[in-house]
Design a protein around this motif. Structure first.
Motif, PDB file in Angstrom:
ATOM      1  N   PRO A  93       0.840  -1.205   0.000  1.00 53.16           N
ATOM      2  CA  PRO A  93       0.000   0.000   0.000  1.00 53.16           C
ATOM      3  C   PRO A  93       0.877   1.259   0.000  1.00 53.16           C
ATOM      4  CG  PRO A  93      -0.521  -1.453   1.864  1.00 53.16           C
ATOM      5  CD  PRO A  93       0.712  -1.974   1.243  1.00 53.16           C
ATOM      6  N   ARG A  94       0.386   2.262  -0.699  1.00 53.38           N
ATOM      7  CA  ARG A  94       1.133   3.524  -0.760  1.00 53.38           C
ATOM      8  C   ARG A  94       1.345   4.078   0.655  1.00 53.38           C
ATOM      9  NH1 ARG A  94       0.143   6.819  -5.823  1.00 53.38           N
ATOM     10  NH2 ARG A  94       0.735   4.771  -6.538  1.00 53.38           N
ATOM     11  N   ASN A  95       2.531   4.597   0.894  1.00 57.68           N
ATOM     12  CA  ASN A  95       2.908   5.208   2.174  1.00 57.68           C
ATOM     13  C   ASN A  95       3.112   4.204   3.309  1.00 57.68           C
ATOM     14  OD1 ASN A  95       2.667   7.716   0.922  1.00 57.68           O
ATOM     15  ND2 ASN A  95       0.495   7.841   1.464  1.00 57.68           N
ATOM     16  N   ALA A  96       2.983   2.906   3.015  1.00 56.48           N
ATOM     17  CA  ALA A  96       3.260   1.921   4.065  1.00 56.48           C
ATOM     18  C   ALA A  96       4.717   1.487   3.934  1.00 56.48           C
ATOM     19  CB  ALA A  96       2.340   0.717   3.914  1.00 56.48           C
ATOM     20  N   SER A  97       5.381   1.291   5.051  1.00 59.25           N
ATOM     21  CA  SER A  97       6.804   0.956   4.983  1.00 59.25           C
ATOM     22  C   SER A  97       7.013  -0.550   4.844  1.00 59.25           C
ATOM     23  CB  SER A  97       7.531   1.482   6.216  1.00 59.25           C
ATOM     24  OG  SER A  97       6.890   0.999   7.378  1.00 59.25           O
ATOM     25  N   LEU A  98       6.035  -1.347   5.274  1.00 60.00           N
ATOM     26  CA  LEU A  98       6.189  -2.802   5.213  1.00 60.00           C
ATOM     27  C   LEU A  98       5.133  -3.428   4.317  1.00 60.00           C
ATOM     28  CD1 LEU A  98       6.809  -3.591   8.993  1.00 60.00           C
ATOM     29  CD2 LEU A  98       8.474  -3.827   7.138  1.00 60.00           C
ATOM     30  N   PRO A  99       5.476  -4.564   3.660  1.00 66.11           N
ATOM     31  CA  PRO A  99       4.453  -5.253   2.875  1.00 66.11           C
ATOM     32  C   PRO A  99       3.345  -5.793   3.767  1.00 66.11           C
ATOM     33  CG  PRO A  99       6.587  -6.396   2.721  1.00 66.11           C
ATOM     34  CD  PRO A  99       6.789  -5.219   3.612  1.00 66.11           C
ATOM     35  N   ASP A 100       2.149  -5.830   3.236  1.00 68.93           N
ATOM     36  CA  ASP A 100       1.008  -6.342   3.990  1.00 68.93           C
ATOM     37  C   ASP A 100       0.963  -7.865   3.837  1.00 68.93           C
ATOM     38  OD1 ASP A 100      -1.401  -7.112   4.999  1.00 68.93           O
ATOM     39  OD2 ASP A 100      -2.575  -5.556   3.988  1.00 68.93           O
ATOM     40  N   VAL A 101       1.286  -8.580   4.901  1.00 65.35           N
ATOM     41  CA  VAL A 101       1.378 -10.047   4.818  1.00 65.35           C
ATOM     42  C   VAL A 101       0.006 -10.715   4.678  1.00 65.35           C
ATOM     43  CG1 VAL A 101       3.604 -10.282   6.006  1.00 65.35           C
ATOM     44  CG2 VAL A 101       1.482 -10.262   7.337  1.00 65.35           C
ATOM     45  N   GLN A 102      -1.051  -9.971   4.979  1.00 65.75           N
ATOM     46  CA  GLN A 102      -2.402 -10.515   4.836  1.00 65.75           C
ATOM     47  C   GLN A 102      -2.884 -10.476   3.376  1.00 65.75           C
ATOM     48  OE1 GLN A 102      -4.229 -11.966   7.229  1.00 65.75           O
ATOM     49  NE2 GLN A 102      -2.421 -11.707   8.523  1.00 65.75           N
ATOM     50  N   ALA A 103      -2.107  -9.797   2.518  1.00 66.10           N
ATOM     51  CA  ALA A 103      -2.582  -9.536   1.151  1.00 66.10           C
ATOM     52  C   ALA A 103      -2.972 -10.801   0.377  1.00 66.10           C
ATOM     53  CB  ALA A 103      -1.552  -8.720   0.382  1.00 66.10           C
ATOM     54  N   PRO A 104      -2.136 -11.859   0.331  1.00 63.20           N
ATOM     55  CA  PRO A 104      -2.537 -13.025  -0.478  1.00 63.20           C
ATOM     56  C   PRO A 104      -3.849 -13.645  -0.014  1.00 63.20           C
ATOM     57  CG  PRO A 104      -0.457 -13.455   0.684  1.00 63.20           C
ATOM     58  CD  PRO A 104      -0.776 -12.016   0.871  1.00 63.20           C
ATOM     59  N   HIS A 105      -4.023 -13.735   1.297  1.00 60.21           N
ATOM     60  CA  HIS A 105      -5.252 -14.289   1.861  1.00 60.21           C
ATOM     61  C   HIS A 105      -6.462 -13.441   1.448  1.00 60.21           C
ATOM     62  CE1 HIS A 105      -7.711 -16.501   4.673  1.00 60.21           C
ATOM     63  NE2 HIS A 105      -8.149 -15.354   5.153  1.00 60.21           N
ATOM     64  N   ARG A 106      -6.282 -12.106   1.563  1.00 62.72           N
ATOM     65  CA  ARG A 106      -7.367 -11.178   1.236  1.00 62.72           C
ATOM     66  C   ARG A 106      -7.717 -11.238  -0.261  1.00 62.72           C
ATOM     67  NH1 ARG A 106      -5.120  -7.031   3.412  1.00 62.72           N
ATOM     68  NH2 ARG A 106      -4.252  -6.138   1.521  1.00 62.72           N
ATOM     69  N   VAL A 107      -6.683 -11.281  -1.104  1.00 61.76           N
ATOM     70  CA  VAL A 107      -6.910 -11.311  -2.555  1.00 61.76           C
ATOM     71  C   VAL A 107      -7.623 -12.616  -2.952  1.00 61.76           C
ATOM     72  CG1 VAL A 107      -5.762 -11.375  -4.819  1.00 61.76           C
ATOM     73  CG2 VAL A 107      -5.029  -9.724  -3.100  1.00 61.76           C
ATOM     74  N   CYS A 108      -7.223 -13.740  -2.340  1.00 66.92           N
ATOM     75  CA  CYS A 108      -7.899 -15.027  -2.602  1.00 66.92           C
ATOM     76  C   CYS A 108      -9.377 -14.910  -2.232  1.00 66.92           C
ATOM     77  CB  CYS A 108      -7.278 -16.162  -1.781  1.00 66.92           C
ATOM     78  SG  CYS A 108      -5.722 -16.761  -2.429  1.00 66.92           S
ATOM     79  N   HIS A 109      -9.634 -14.322  -1.077  1.00 69.71           N
ATOM     80  CA  HIS A 109     -11.001 -14.163  -0.593  1.00 69.71           C
ATOM     81  C   HIS A 109     -11.817 -13.302  -1.553  1.00 69.71           C
ATOM     82  CE1 HIS A 109     -14.020 -11.676   1.488  1.00 69.71           C
ATOM     83  NE2 HIS A 109     -14.343 -12.812   2.088  1.00 69.71           N
ATOM     84  N   ASP A 110     -11.272 -12.131  -1.921  1.00 67.28           N
ATOM     85  CA  ASP A 110     -11.998 -11.182  -2.769  1.00 67.28           C
ATOM     86  C   ASP A 110     -12.284 -11.780  -4.149  1.00 67.28           C
ATOM     87  OD1 ASP A 110     -11.685  -9.523  -0.629  1.00 67.28           O
ATOM     88  OD2 ASP A 110     -10.335  -8.102  -1.618  1.00 67.28           O
ATOM     89  N   LEU A 111     -11.272 -12.443  -4.705  1.00 68.89           N
ATOM     90  CA  LEU A 111     -11.453 -13.024  -6.045  1.00 68.89           C
ATOM     91  C   LEU A 111     -12.424 -14.201  -6.010  1.00 68.89           C
ATOM     92  CD1 LEU A 111      -7.853 -12.713  -7.503  1.00 68.89           C
ATOM     93  CD2 LEU A 111      -9.906 -11.621  -8.392  1.00 68.89           C
ATOM     94  N   SER A 112     -12.378 -15.001  -4.940  1.00 71.14           N
ATOM     95  CA  SER A 112     -13.335 -16.111  -4.797  1.00 71.14           C
ATOM     96  C   SER A 112     -14.754 -15.564  -4.815  1.00 71.14           C
ATOM     97  CB  SER A 112     -13.134 -16.860  -3.477  1.00 71.14           C
ATOM     98  OG  SER A 112     -11.879 -17.455  -3.439  1.00 71.14           O
ATOM     99  N   PHE A 113     -14.953 -14.443  -4.110  1.00 73.64           N
ATOM    100  CA  PHE A 113     -16.273 -13.822  -4.026  1.00 73.64           C
ATOM    101  C   PHE A 113     -16.721 -13.316  -5.402  1.00 73.64           C
ATOM    102  CE2 PHE A 113     -19.280 -10.465  -2.618  1.00 73.64           C
ATOM    103  CZ  PHE A 113     -20.154 -11.294  -1.933  1.00 73.64           C
TER     104      PHE A 113
END
Lengths: 123, 180
Positions: free
Chosen positions: B97-117
């Motif tokens: 995410p813009r302005n975040a210093s660290l990668p979001d480790v929840q991202a793959p889980h969230r993307v799987c969820h959103d795309l499944s939906f």
């Protein structure tokens, strides 16, 4: 021997474990090998990250093992599709991997490529 | 119909996917989910160029750089065909995410969820990803984590889609589903 290839993180080990009912103790993870350990023969039922074993063989300056028994399963990352590496070590590793896997594929009863978790029998 | 297409770059994934989406849609609504977050004037120009080229092909553009299932709120999903090109870009937006210093480790889980939906609700979805897993480099952990996250999403999508295709020299190799 059965050879399973494919890009990194494609689910090659998951596929092998499911298909050949492997337990954890059947699997030798070659990323854990050192240049000393790689001098021993590879006798595990499943040789995982064979490409990492080849890298250690190069460091130890020994020929990688290419003869396997019919019931062994060799899993290797496909590392061949990028730009030729500038680093001479990586270049030698890539070349040796390619040459060695070609030899293995000739001997293998079957060669299976895993793409996004799905298998394609290429031999 | 839910189709997943991946493969090396410059093999014709996008044009094949566009063509497939057009055929699936017929006379029904055809949507292009645009994920790019423009950073400068050049990006805006590029977006405008792509938008014009797609308009001639019957695509209606939906801007949705993250939380992809939200396109369902403002489109005709029961009749619609959606093209997402690419899962790779969506993962970048979600993981860094813009302005975040660290990668979001929840991202793959969230993307799987959103795309499944999205896949469960929409009539047709065509997904394009990039096969970035066959390089020789010993990449830094930062890059490896991204490859691993994208692979996790790719594998999930390959599992839930009806058709899985690898493009090679603009030729489809079918891993799942019949010829399209």
């Amino acid at each position: 021997m059965i050879l399973i290839i494919g890009g990194a993180y494609q689910g090659k080990l998951d596929y092998a474990r499911q298909q050949f009912q492997l337990s954890i103790s059947d699997i030798l993870d070659c990323t854990q090998l050192t240049s000393e350990l790689c001098q021993k023969p590879l006798t595990a039922k499943c040789i995982y990250h064979y490409e990492a074993y080849i890298e250690q063989c190069l460091l130890a300056n020994i020929e990688p093992q290419t003869a396997f028994s019919p019931d062994q399963i060799v899993i290797a990352d496909d590392i061949f599709c990028g730009v030729v590496p500038i680093d001479s070590h990586l270049r030698a590793w890539r070349e040796t991997c390619g040459r060695t896997l070609t030899a293995l594929a000739i001997d293998a009863q079957s060669v299976i490529r895993i793409f996004c978790g799905l298998p394609l029998k290429v031999k | 119909m839910k189709a997943f297409i991946s493969g090396g770059c410059k093999n014709g994934k996008s044009s094949w996917a566009e063509n497939l989406a057009q055929r699936l849609a017929g006379d029904s609504p055809l949507y292009y989910i645009a994920t790019m977050i423009p950073c400068d004037a050049e990006d805006h120009q590029r977006i405008e160029k792509h938008r014009l080229s797609r308009a001639g092909k019957g695509f209606c553009t939906l801007e949705q750089p993250t939380r992809i299932h939200q396109v369902l709120d403002y489109s005709d999903y029961a009749r619609g065909t959606y093209l997402l090109d690419s899962v790779t870009a969506l993962m970048l937006n979600e993981m860094y995410p813009r302005n975040a210093s660290l990668p979001d480790v929840q991202a793959p889980h969230r993307v799987c969820h959103d795309l499944s939906f999205l896949l469960a609700q929409a009539k047709n979805v065509v997904l394009v990803s990039d096969y970035i897993y066959s390089d020789t480099g010993h990449y830094p952990k930062y890059t490896q984590d991204y490859c691993k996250a994208l692979a996790q999403v790719d594998r999930h999508l390959a599992r839930i889609c009806d058709t899985v295709v690898e493009m090679s020299a603009h030729q489809p190799i079918y891993y799942k589903g019949g010829n399209l």
